[in-house]
Write an enzyme that holds these catalytic residues in place. Sequence first.
Site, PDB file in Angstrom:
ATOM      1  N   LYS A 293      47.408  27.382 115.532  1.00  0.00           N
ATOM      2  CA  LYS A 293      46.018  27.106 115.237  1.00  0.00           C
ATOM      3  C   LYS A 293      45.298  28.303 115.673  1.00  0.00           C
ATOM      4  O   LYS A 293      45.480  29.012 116.454  1.00  0.00           O
ATOM      5  CB  LYS A 293      45.485  26.064 116.255  1.00  0.00           C
ATOM      6  CG  LYS A 293      44.221  25.676 116.372  1.00  0.00           C
ATOM      7  CD  LYS A 293      43.662  24.747 117.245  1.00  0.00           C
ATOM      8  CE  LYS A 293      41.928  24.377 117.388  1.00  0.00           C
ATOM      9  NZ  LYS A 293      41.774  23.336 117.999  1.00  0.00           N
ATOM     10  N   LYS A 346      46.382  25.176 111.139  1.00  0.00           N
ATOM     11  CA  LYS A 346      45.260  24.837 111.229  1.00  0.00           C
ATOM     12  C   LYS A 346      44.468  26.301 111.227  1.00  0.00           C
ATOM     13  O   LYS A 346      44.927  27.019 111.904  1.00  0.00           O
ATOM     14  CB  LYS A 346      44.770  24.008 112.132  1.00  0.00           C
ATOM     15  CG  LYS A 346      43.321  23.665 112.462  1.00  0.00           C
ATOM     16  CD  LYS A 346      42.998  22.595 113.618  1.00  0.00           C
ATOM     17  CE  LYS A 346      41.555  22.501 113.881  1.00  0.00           C
ATOM     18  NZ  LYS A 346      41.479  21.850 114.891  1.00  0.00           N
TER      19      LYS A 346
HETATM   20  C1  PBG Z   1      39.474  21.339 119.665  1.00  0.00           C
HETATM   21  C2  PBG Z   1      39.451  21.011 118.120  1.00  0.00           C
HETATM   22  C3  PBG Z   1      38.915  21.677 117.100  1.00  0.00           C
HETATM   23  C4  PBG Z   1      39.079  21.175 115.928  1.00  0.00           C
HETATM   24  C5  PBG Z   1      40.023  20.157 116.254  1.00  0.00           C
HETATM   25  N1  PBG Z   1      40.402  20.045 117.630  1.00  0.00           N
HETATM   26  C6  PBG Z   1      37.725  22.906 117.227  1.00  0.00           C
HETATM   27  C7  PBG Z   1      38.303  23.949 117.911  1.00  0.00           C
HETATM   28  O1  PBG Z   1      39.167  24.375 118.049  1.00  0.00           O
HETATM   29  O2  PBG Z   1      36.988  24.570 118.380  1.00  0.00           O
HETATM   30  C8  PBG Z   1      38.460  21.638 114.597  1.00  0.00           C
HETATM   31  C9  PBG Z   1      38.467  20.699 113.476  1.00  0.00           C
HETATM   32  C10 PBG Z   1      37.701  20.835 112.373  1.00  0.00           C
HETATM   33  O3  PBG Z   1      36.938  22.081 112.162  1.00  0.00           O
HETATM   34  O4  PBG Z   1      37.684  20.158 111.302  1.00  0.00           O
HETATM   35  N2  PBG Z   1      40.465  20.923 120.112  1.00  0.00           N
END
Ligand code: PBG
Length: 426
Positions: A293, A346
């Site tokens: 991520k 992601k």
């Molecule tokens: C946080 C989380 C995020 C997303 C999913 N879980 C945002 C972040 O890490 O700040 C983002 C998903 C998206 O942008 O569609 N645990």
Amino acid sequence: MASAVSFPPANVQMLQGRSCHGHAAFGSCSAVPRTGPRVRSTAVRVSSEQEAAAAVRAPSGRSIEECEADAVAGRFPAPPPLVRPKAPEGTPRIRPLDMEKRPRRNRKSPALRAAFQETTISPANLVLPLFIHEGEEDAPIGAMPGCFRLGWRHGLLDEVYKARDVGVNGFVLFPKIPDALKSQSGDEAYNDNGLVPRTIRLLKDKFPDIVVYTDVALDPYSSDGHDGIVREDGVIMNDETVYQLCKQAVSQARAGADVVSPSDMMDGRVGAIRAALDAEGFHDVSIMSYTAKYASSFYGPFREALDSNPRFGDKKTYQMNPANYREALLETAADEAEGADILLVKPGLPYLDIIRLLRDNSALPIAAYQVSGEYSMIKAAGALKMIDEEKVMMESLMCLRRAGADIILTYFARQAATVLCGMRSK
Ligand code: PBG
């Protein structure tokens, strides 16, 4: 051939000669049998045998009946004359290139293209992320046209019902938590009667056959807006956060979650969560780890949706640097060793190389998350008529599959599944 199209599932349509046209080329819609309430199947006869035959004519202009009569009488058609269709005025007259290999031969007709298509996508590959809140109304999310913060008791159930109707059976829940319940240690995250556990119980009660994925991270519950506990010097505390995440995951499992998904990027959380789940007897609850991520700006609209922007700083001490590739292998090795069941990458489209990297280096299923910013860009450009929204949506999802994703978390899940089932998406 009489074509009886039963509806739903509309996927039958795709097996009946539509497969060369339009979106049906994206593959089969294998809507899974459902146990919940559903529309009764009604067979509709779209055309009789005679009508279909009359509509089809041989290149000679004769009807199918005339051709058949000739064949029965032993009169078979002569080979077609060698026609050389005329090229436009001004086309240079040249000798054909002396080439053995012409890859275009395998693309010359819809049937050949369908036969050699390497990747397919079906609603079974799609997981729909859903935003929920305590309210009764569904509140539109400005930066994500078509997405809502859904009321957990009504709007949510309605959305799940509609998604299942087009074959989407996987859902991941993201809660909007009232400020009053947020704290620096994020303890609301493991409140057994909190919004997420309550919603899971309701969903599993109403739709026992769906797959409920959860998000394991503290950000919706943290008054600092970070995925972990923030020390006074700004450091995100790793092991203490993992301790909280274990309690969160167990609470979600207790409520009936099928797959818990740590998205926090703390070190060692997969192994710790596995041990915590097993200690409570949840051996069958899976872990989908956000393995790679990245600290991405593509999450902007999501943070608006949940009002979860970090109060200060950024997430770069735990999420990965977008410039890094090899580092994803370290995360993959750790997550595999710690017992992850699914590895997630992601964002999605800007990180296709990472999806392929994980695909080639692990036998585990790979998930890709087409995140909020990717969704919003396609929606915005579509609304401005700069691109064809539906076609770009389908192409982007197909590309994620081609790169190696088994499942795709996407806000387009219902819209795309609708297209895959041969129905209108709007
Ligand atoms: C946080 C989380 C995020 C997303 C999913 N879980 C945002 C972040 O890490 O700040 C983002 C998903 C998206 O942008 O569609 N645990």
